[in-house]
Structures are given as C-alpha cells and as structure tokens.
Design a protein around this motif. Structure first.
Motif, PDB file in Angstrom:
ATOM      1  N   GLY A   1       0.847  -1.193   0.000  1.00  0.00           N
ATOM      2  CA  GLY A   1       0.000   0.000   0.000  1.00  0.00           C
ATOM      3  C   GLY A   1       0.876   1.234   0.000  1.00  0.00           C
ATOM      4  N   THR A   2       0.232   2.408  -0.044  1.00  0.00           N
ATOM      5  CA  THR A   2       0.999   3.653   0.022  1.00  0.00           C
ATOM      6  C   THR A   2       0.160   4.765   0.634  1.00  0.00           C
ATOM      7  OG1 THR A   2       2.322   5.261  -1.228  1.00  0.00           O
ATOM      8  CG2 THR A   2       0.354   4.450  -2.323  1.00  0.00           C
TER       9      THR A   2
ATOM     10  N   VAL B 220      -0.658   3.086   9.781  1.00  0.00           N
ATOM     11  CA  VAL B 220      -1.471   4.163   9.189  1.00  0.00           C
ATOM     12  C   VAL B 220      -2.894   3.642   9.054  1.00  0.00           C
ATOM     13  CG1 VAL B 220       0.380   5.267   7.907  1.00  0.00           C
ATOM     14  CG2 VAL B 220      -0.942   3.469   6.814  1.00  0.00           C
ATOM     15  N   SER B 221      -3.857   4.574   9.041  1.00  0.00           N
ATOM     16  CA  SER B 221      -5.250   4.109   9.018  1.00  0.00           C
ATOM     17  C   SER B 221      -5.926   4.310   7.659  1.00  0.00           C
ATOM     18  CB  SER B 221      -6.048   4.817  10.108  1.00  0.00           C
ATOM     19  OG  SER B 221      -5.904   6.215   9.983  1.00  0.00           O
ATOM     20  N   ARG B 222      -5.261   5.026   6.756  1.00  0.00           N
ATOM     21  CA  ARG B 222      -5.800   5.148   5.397  1.00  0.00           C
ATOM     22  C   ARG B 222      -4.660   5.016   4.403  1.00  0.00           C
ATOM     23  NH1 ARG B 222     -10.637   9.666   5.442  1.00  0.00           N
ATOM     24  NH2 ARG B 222     -11.241   9.375   7.619  1.00  0.00           N
ATOM     25  N   ALA B 223      -4.928   4.394   3.274  1.00  0.00           N
ATOM     26  CA  ALA B 223      -3.878   4.192   2.271  1.00  0.00           C
ATOM     27  C   ALA B 223      -4.504   3.761   0.952  1.00  0.00           C
ATOM     28  CB  ALA B 223      -2.884   3.129   2.741  1.00  0.00           C
ATOM     29  N   ILE B 224      -3.740   3.934  -0.126  1.00  0.00           N
ATOM     30  CA  ILE B 224      -4.072   3.335  -1.419  1.00  0.00           C
ATOM     31  C   ILE B 224      -3.517   1.910  -1.375  1.00  0.00           C
ATOM     32  CG2 ILE B 224      -3.406   3.348  -3.858  1.00  0.00           C
ATOM     33  CD1 ILE B 224      -3.449   6.465  -3.641  1.00  0.00           C
ATOM     34  N   GLY B 225      -4.326   0.935  -1.789  1.00  0.00           N
ATOM     35  CA  GLY B 225      -3.861  -0.458  -1.778  1.00  0.00           C
ATOM     36  C   GLY B 225      -4.208  -1.154  -0.473  1.00  0.00           C
TER      37      GLY B 225
ATOM     38  N   TYR C 265     -10.796  -1.483   6.899  1.00  0.00           N
ATOM     39  CA  TYR C 265     -10.239  -0.721   8.034  1.00  0.00           C
ATOM     40  C   TYR C 265      -9.263   0.339   7.540  1.00  0.00           C
ATOM     41  CZ  TYR C 265     -11.959  -5.177   9.686  1.00  0.00           C
ATOM     42  OH  TYR C 265     -12.738  -6.278   9.871  1.00  0.00           O
ATOM     43  N   ILE C 266      -8.411  -0.080   6.599  1.00  0.00           N
ATOM     44  CA  ILE C 266      -7.511   0.882   5.945  1.00  0.00           C
ATOM     45  C   ILE C 266      -8.264   1.372   4.713  1.00  0.00           C
ATOM     46  CG2 ILE C 266      -5.265   1.188   4.824  1.00  0.00           C
ATOM     47  CD1 ILE C 266      -4.875   0.353   7.675  1.00  0.00           C
ATOM     48  N   CYS C 267      -8.846   2.572   4.770  1.00  0.00           N
ATOM     49  CA  CYS C 267      -9.718   2.962   3.652  1.00  0.00           C
ATOM     50  C   CYS C 267      -9.002   3.895   2.683  1.00  0.00           C
ATOM     51  CB  CYS C 267     -11.027   3.568   4.160  1.00  0.00           C
ATOM     52  SG  CYS C 267     -10.862   5.260   4.721  1.00  0.00           S
ATOM     53  N   GLY C 268      -9.554   4.009   1.489  1.00  0.00           N
ATOM     54  CA  GLY C 268      -8.945   4.812   0.428  1.00  0.00           C
ATOM     55  C   GLY C 268      -9.602   6.175   0.264  1.00  0.00           C
ATOM     56  N   ASP C 269     -10.280   6.656   1.317  1.00  0.00           N
ATOM     57  CA  ASP C 269     -10.923   7.976   1.242  1.00  0.00           C
ATOM     58  C   ASP C 269      -9.953   9.062   1.666  1.00  0.00           C
ATOM     59  OD1 ASP C 269     -13.227   6.773   0.478  1.00  0.00           O
ATOM     60  OD2 ASP C 269     -14.225   6.889   2.425  1.00  0.00           O
TER      61      ASP C 269
END
Length: 408
Positions: A228-229, A298-303, A310-314
């Motif tokens: 992810g990133t 981290v709590s948000r990421a691409i991928g 839980y790890i969202c792309g917003d």
C-alpha cells in the motif's frame, strides 16, 4: 527565440545520443514497473516513461511535458489490440505486454524527429514555482517512497483555458514500492479526467484518490501484490492551493516565516479514526506504535487490499486561498516528520537561505540531513515548493480599506 534555440539544441543532442528506433532484441533504456499494462493505465505509464527518460538527458521541463503529451496522445490514438496478450484476464480489462514500453520509446523518438524539423510548441510565458527535492533510502533495505513534480501541469495535459496549474506529491509505500509507483504514475491522470476537475479541484482530488485506490486493488489481485501507500498531494491553480491526503505523509505551509497547519495525518490513534475502525469491527492495538489490527501504523492508504475496509482509500482534502504573503510548502513522508517538527523545519530552511543568500538548490538536502541526524532510519523524501522568490524581501502587508477604517 532563445527558448526555441534551447529546445532545438536539446532535440539535436537527444537524437544523437539515442540509438533508435529500438529493435525487438534491443534492451529498453528503462524498465517499466510492470510488464502488464491495462487499458486505463496506458496514459499514465506513457507520460511517466517519456518524462523520466527525457529528464535523464536534462530536457527543459516544459519541452519534456509537451513531448510526453504528444507521445501519449499518439499512443492513445493507436490501435494497441495487436499487442494484447493472448490470455484474457478475469476482470475483463485486458493487459498489454511489455511491448508497450518499446512502442512508447520509439514513438517519442519519432516525435523528436518531427519537432526538430518544425517545432510546434511555444511555452506560454508563465513563471514556475522554484522547487528543491531530495530523497534517500536511508537505513532501509529498499526505497519505497516516490514523489511527483509537475510544475507545468497545463502543458502536460494540454489545458488551454485554465490559469497556471502545478502538482506536487509524495507517496510513501509500505510492503513494497508497487502501490507508490502506481499512485505516482496515475493519480494526476485520474485527477484531470474527473468531471469535477474544472469547477471543483478539491472534489476531483478526492475522487482521483478513490479511483487510484480501486484500480490499484484490482491490479494487486491480478498480479498478486500485497502493499500500500500513503499520499499527500498539493495542487496549485492560480491563487488557490488544494491539498488532499491519505495516511501520514504531510505538507505544511509557511507564511511570513510562520507555520500554517494545512492538514491532520491519518493515524490509528486519532480518536475519529479509531472510532471508524472499531465501528467496522477492527481494532487499534499498541505494538511498538498504534497499529490497525496490530499490523499497519497508518489508518488510510491506497492499496492494502487485505486490510480493507479498516484501511480505507478515502482522502481528506482542504482549500486555501493564497494572498502572495506565503513563503513555501514542505511536503514530506513520515520518515521526515517523525523526527523533525514543523517549527524546526522552518528554522533549517531560513538558516540555509540566509547562509546562501536565498539560493534554494540544497534546501531539501539540508532538511533530509536534519531528519537523519535526529535519528530517522526510514526512507526520507522532502519537496520544498517556493511560492515566492526567496531572494526578495517578503511583501509588506497591504492596508485594506477595513484596516484603515479600524485605524481611523
């Protein structure tokens, strides 16, 4: 005229250097990330291959943007189906094989030959933002950060009817560099293609992040990638600054020597993020640092498809009008911000500018060194974007009618 001379000189040297066109057996001047490119990735991959290749030969920035655009347009008008792999892929998008890269380099070469005969491109006389960039692998085994600098956004996307625009981004990959490279190649392309791009860049940035995430998740399942990133993007249009971000890469604005907070990073221990994750049935656990389900910090990421939702792309986004009193922006990954505070960063920059009478070349190197000296072992990427000339004194505060009345 001088500029045209510079462009011609570059084209002559470039064509002399390049051993072209590339035959089937020739090695590529540069390996693309992936041998499989799906239809919606052609534009981003093509622009990136052209720009990286041209910059390797010190091509002037605006000429590189124009050549990359012309090459990409020509590729997008070509029937690429003859280059498809024979095997079909489950989700219907049929990837192209590696041949795409060879086609791109040969098409770029043809463009350069044509333009040397007759140069169709004249740069609109617009000032660029001066930038200083430095990125190091540091103590890590691999470099998983990517950054993007597009000072001449209008030329790269052939935009005629918009004020000056520029795009800067830092992507900090984890679990591999694929997601970061993907975001660096495609997010700005996805931004331009949003319906809301012309009238609401903030909304367009949010949607571009979301689309980039969705498409990367598909690619990751096709190619069996687990990574992810995070990402932070600043987009400048005229006198307005748009910021969008996911995760813990950050940007600060410095105005009249003071830090202006533009954003709050997404970390699992942020109360609202913790609640969002727990409401979805996930948990936030201390494991050397606060982690989502004991795994990602981290709590948000691409991928990170195996950690969704839980790890969202917003992405979050915000808008700041600029009035000319702004000094610069600093974009950096957490490898920088974890050891250097915003105030400390400003001190490093102002000391450097004073000692070097306003020369910005090595500013980012200084910042990176200060993070390393402060104990950062992570990859470190820093971009400094100067919003006014650091060699001239800051503009004096304009007396507005309101302040005059208040004074009277």
């Amino acid at each position: 005229l001088n500029e045209e001379k510079t462009f011609r000189r570059f084209l002559e040297l470039f064509l002399r250097e390049m051993k072209m066109p590339l035959q089937e057996s020739d090695p590529l001047p540069m390996r693309p990330l992936s041998d499989l490119v799906s239809e919606d990735e052609v534009e981003g991959e093509c622009l990136d291959l052209c720009l990286q290749h041209l910059y390797k030969y010190n091509c002037p920035c605006s000429l590189a943007a124009a050549l990359a655009r012309a090459t990409a347009d020509s590729m997008l008008q070509t029937d690429l189906s003859v280059h498809h792999l024979s095997k079909t892929v489950e989700d219907g998008a049929e990837p192209f094989p590696l041949k795409l890269a060879r086609l791109v380099f040969n098409r770029l070469f043809e463009m350069c030959c044509l333009w040397l005969k007759e140069l169709p491109f004249h740069r609109r006389p617009q000032p660029y933002y001066e930038t200083s960039i430095h990125a190091i692998k540091n103590m890590r085994r691999k470099m998983e950060d990517k950054h993007v600098i597009i000072p001449d956004f209008n030329t790269l996307f052939n935009i005629q009817d918009q004020e000056e625009q520029a795009f800067f981004a830092v992507f900090d990959g984890h679990g591999g560099v694929d997601a970061a490279i993907y975001a660096a190649n495609h997010l700005h392309v996805n931004l331009v293609h949003q319906e809301s791009f012309n009238h609401d860049p903030g909304e367009a940035l949010y949607r571009a992040f979301k689309l980039t995430d969705e498409r990367f998740v598909k690619k990751a399942s096709r190619e069996n990638l687990r990574c992810g990133t995070t990402g932070v993007v600043t987009f400048l249009r005229g006198r307005t600054l748009y910021v969008a971000w996911l995760g813990d890469s950050q940007v600060i604005l410095v105005r009249r020597g003071q830090v202006v907070e533009l954003m709050k990073p997404h970390k699992p221990d942020r109360e609202d993020e913790k609640q969002r994750i727990e409401a979805l049935g996930g948990c936030v656990i201390w494991f050397g640092t606060w982690r989502v389900n004991g795994s990602l910090s981290v709590s948000r990421a691409i991928g990170d498809s195996e950690h969704k939702p839980y790890i969202c792309g917003d992405a979050d986004h915000s808008i700041f009008p600029l009035d000319g009193s702004e000094d610069y922006l600093i974009l950096a990954c957490d490898g920088f911000w974890d050891t250097v505070s915003p105030d400390e960063a400003v001190r490093v920059v102002s000391d450097h500018l004073q000692e070097n009478s306003g020369d910005t070349t090595m500013v980012a190197h200084k910042l990176v060194a200060s993070a390393r000296d402060a104990g950062s072992s992570d990859n470190i990427t820093v971009i400094v974007v100067f919003l006014r000339d650091p060699r001239s004194p800051p503009p004096t505060k304009m007396l507005t009618l309101k302040s005059v009345r208040a004074y009277l």
